[in-house]
Write a protein that holds these residues in place. Structure first.
Motif, PDB file in Angstrom:
ATOM      1  N   GLY A 172      -7.912  -4.468  -3.626  1.00 61.04           N
ATOM      2  CA  GLY A 172      -7.149  -3.795  -4.669  1.00 61.04           C
ATOM      3  C   GLY A 172      -6.067  -4.700  -5.218  1.00 61.04           C
ATOM      4  N   SER A 173      -5.012  -4.119  -5.721  1.00 60.85           N
ATOM      5  CA  SER A 173      -3.957  -4.886  -6.378  1.00 60.85           C
ATOM      6  C   SER A 173      -3.095  -5.636  -5.370  1.00 60.85           C
ATOM      7  N   ALA A 204      -3.894   8.315  -1.694  1.00 63.78           N
ATOM      8  CA  ALA A 204      -3.806   6.973  -1.115  1.00 63.78           C
ATOM      9  C   ALA A 204      -2.597   6.802  -0.202  1.00 63.78           C
ATOM     10  N   GLU A 205      -1.428   7.265  -0.647  1.00 64.80           N
ATOM     11  CA  GLU A 205      -0.203   7.019   0.121  1.00 64.80           C
ATOM     12  C   GLU A 205      -0.252   7.709   1.483  1.00 64.80           C
ATOM     13  N   LYS A 215       2.303  -4.178   0.193  1.00 62.54           N
ATOM     14  CA  LYS A 215       2.872  -3.005   0.867  1.00 62.54           C
ATOM     15  C   LYS A 215       2.100  -2.694   2.154  1.00 62.54           C
ATOM     16  N   LEU A 216       0.791  -2.766   2.092  1.00 66.27           N
ATOM     17  CA  LEU A 216      -0.024  -2.479   3.272  1.00 66.27           C
ATOM     18  C   LEU A 216       0.218  -3.497   4.385  1.00 66.27           C
ATOM     19  N   GLY A 233      -3.114   6.095   3.584  1.00 64.28           N
ATOM     20  CA  GLY A 233      -2.727   4.720   3.901  1.00 64.28           C
ATOM     21  C   GLY A 233      -1.658   4.647   4.972  1.00 64.28           C
ATOM     22  N   ILE A 258      -0.079  -3.399  -4.057  1.00 65.78           N
ATOM     23  CA  ILE A 258      -0.411  -2.485  -2.965  1.00 65.78           C
ATOM     24  C   ILE A 258      -0.763  -3.262  -1.701  1.00 65.78           C
TER      25      ILE A 258
END
Length: 473
Positions: A220-221, A200-201, A227-228, A204, A224
């Motif tokens: 998602g959460s 993912a990291e 952060k995105l 992403g 996260i």
């Protein structure tokens, strides 16, 4: 296995996909990383040059071809979902049909993207607004609905004229691969849809840092998602985020108690509670709390736990060991703070196996100082709180950073309308535990995200408005 520029690719890096009900390896697939994601973005950028110029009818035809192919494979797709996700097979089949419905809906909407002519403020001018596709889109989807979350994002993107790079959850990539096989067979032009499967990291970062990706959509959460959004700020992407939830489920003293109990069964225990709009906090009016709790505990104890492939299973496994630990910790904390376990409450050893099963659980005497009162559960635990007045429950229900879904049971029309207005959530179900439909907007407020999916609202997320003023002399 990943799909870039109309071709399937393999790599030396492999990932095992495990059935959470049995912990058996069901497949081993190739995965990719940042460099392959950059190649997918480049492919999508090149394809956008021509895809954006296609007519709505042309885009619609491709989507309808995909619908036809998926309808021929409903049972196969459902089987894959159950194997990699764990949900009961009938629920998996419903997810497949829902996924197909999103493609079907947006195949029609592709032909209905309208602009506007504005009244001019000068007699020699004509004013209009046209709508055009955003461009290359990055999409990141979760494991809890590994098929329908894909089409809910890809279908409106393609209908709008965007191209896309999709990253599915690494726990459940097999559903995505099968959908992309259908896109490939439907003959979508090279580069219009791209699939990258991997960490993912790394993937992403490639999506958020690329100036060629003009929109990012994520489910998602909240952690996260934030952060995105931060990582997308440098390139000023359009973003839509469908994030965490902590849904209150309010049962007033005038409610149909049996109806409310059945509503909890659907809202809380479907998909083992691993749904962003699942009930998290059950609030029963103090005058009916005892009767409601007794009926809820009885119904919960009747649920059959087991492998999703086994006939009659109501509740399957959780997705992994971390989720199982969260359930154990939340129940332990609640009991330490004087909650009473009236149904379930512990790990379930299914068929003497190793799967991630937790018993459907009902907790009484829940209080605001318990972890479960504020931490998203994402599992089959229903804590029951009590309340005295309408004013009190509005304050308690809204006392959360989240704002995705809320439920309210009452026979009083006026009260229902007041709750509709006062509850700070993007989705409200009044006597309805399953309010989600394709034609309606899906999305939250506060820290549950931004943007909408579904209906015409979801299509707008992939379009941008361009104002044109024409001076006629």
């Amino acid at each position: 296995m990943y799909y870039i520029n109309g071709e399937w690719h393999e790599s030396d890096q492999k990932e095992q996909i495990t059935n959470p009900a049995t912990l058996e390896v069901i497949d081993t697939i190739s995965v990719c990383g940042g460099e392959e994601t950059k190649a997918a973005i480049a492919s999508a950028k090149e394809a956008f040059k021509t895809w954006k110029k296609t007519t709505g009818n042309e885009r619609s035809a491709y989507l309808f071809k995909t619908v036809k192919l998926m309808k021929e494979r409903v049972d196969e797709l459902a089987q894959i979902i159950t194997l990699e996700n764990g949900k009961p097979l009938p629920d998996a089949k419903r997810e497949v049909l829902s996924a197909i419905s999103y493609l079907d809906w947006y195949a029609e909407e592709a032909k209905r993207i309208y602009g506007e002519v504005l009244p001019a403020s000068h007699q020699d001018k004509s004013l209009m607004v046209i709508k055009q596709p955003v461009g290359v889109c990055g999409a990141i989807t979760p494991w809890n609905f590994p098929l329908s979350m894909i089409t809910r994002k890809i279908a409106p993107a393609l209908a709008a004229g965007c191209t896309i790079v999709l990253k599915p959850a690494l726990q459940t990539p097999l559903s995505a691969i099968k959908v992309f096989e259908c896109f490939h067979e439907a003959g979508l032009p090279k580069g219009v849809v791209n699939l990258v499967v991997g960490p993912a990291e790394e993937i992403g970062k490639a999506l958020t840092s690329s100036p060629d990706v003009r929109k990012l959509t994520f489910t998602g959460s909240t952690f996260i998602g934030k952060k995105l959004v931060r990582d997308s700020a440098d390139t000023m992407k359009k973003v839509s985020m469908e994030l965490g939830g902590h849904a209150p489920y309010i049962v007033f003293d005038d409610a149909d108690i049996d109806l409310a109990v059945e509503g909890v069964m659907l809202s809380k225990f479907k998909n083992s509670g691993q749904t962003c709009i699942s009930t998290n906090r059950v609030y029963a009016h103090e005058s009916i709390a005892k009767e409601f709790a007794e009926k809820l505990a009885k119904r919960t104890a009747e649920l059959k736990i087991g492998d999703g492939l086994e006939e009659g299973t109501d509740v399957g496994p959780l997705i992994n060991e971390k989720a199982l630990e969260t359930m154990k910790n939340q129940v332990a904390d609640a009991v330490k703070n004087n909650a009473e376990v009236v149904a379930g409450g512990k790990v379930f050893n299914y068929d003497n196996g190793d799967g991630y099963f937790f018993e459907p659980t009902v907790l009484l005497n829940a209080t605001d100082d318990m972890v479960i009162a504020t931490e998203e559960t994402f599992g089959p635990i229903a804590p029951v709180f009590t309340f005295e007045s309408e004013e009190e429950i509005i304050e308690k229900a809204n006392n959360t950073l989240y704002g995705l879904a809320a439920y309210c049971y009452t026979k009083d029309l006026g009260r229902g309308l007041r709750m509709m207005k006062e509850l700070e959530f993007g989705i409200i179900g009044i006597n309805d535990p399953a309010p989600i439909v394709i034609q309606a907007p899906f999305g939250g407020i506060k820290e549950s995200g931004m943007g909408k999916e579904g209906g015409k609202f979801g299509l707008e997320e992939y379009l941008e408005e361009k104002f044109v003023s024409i001076y006629e002399n």
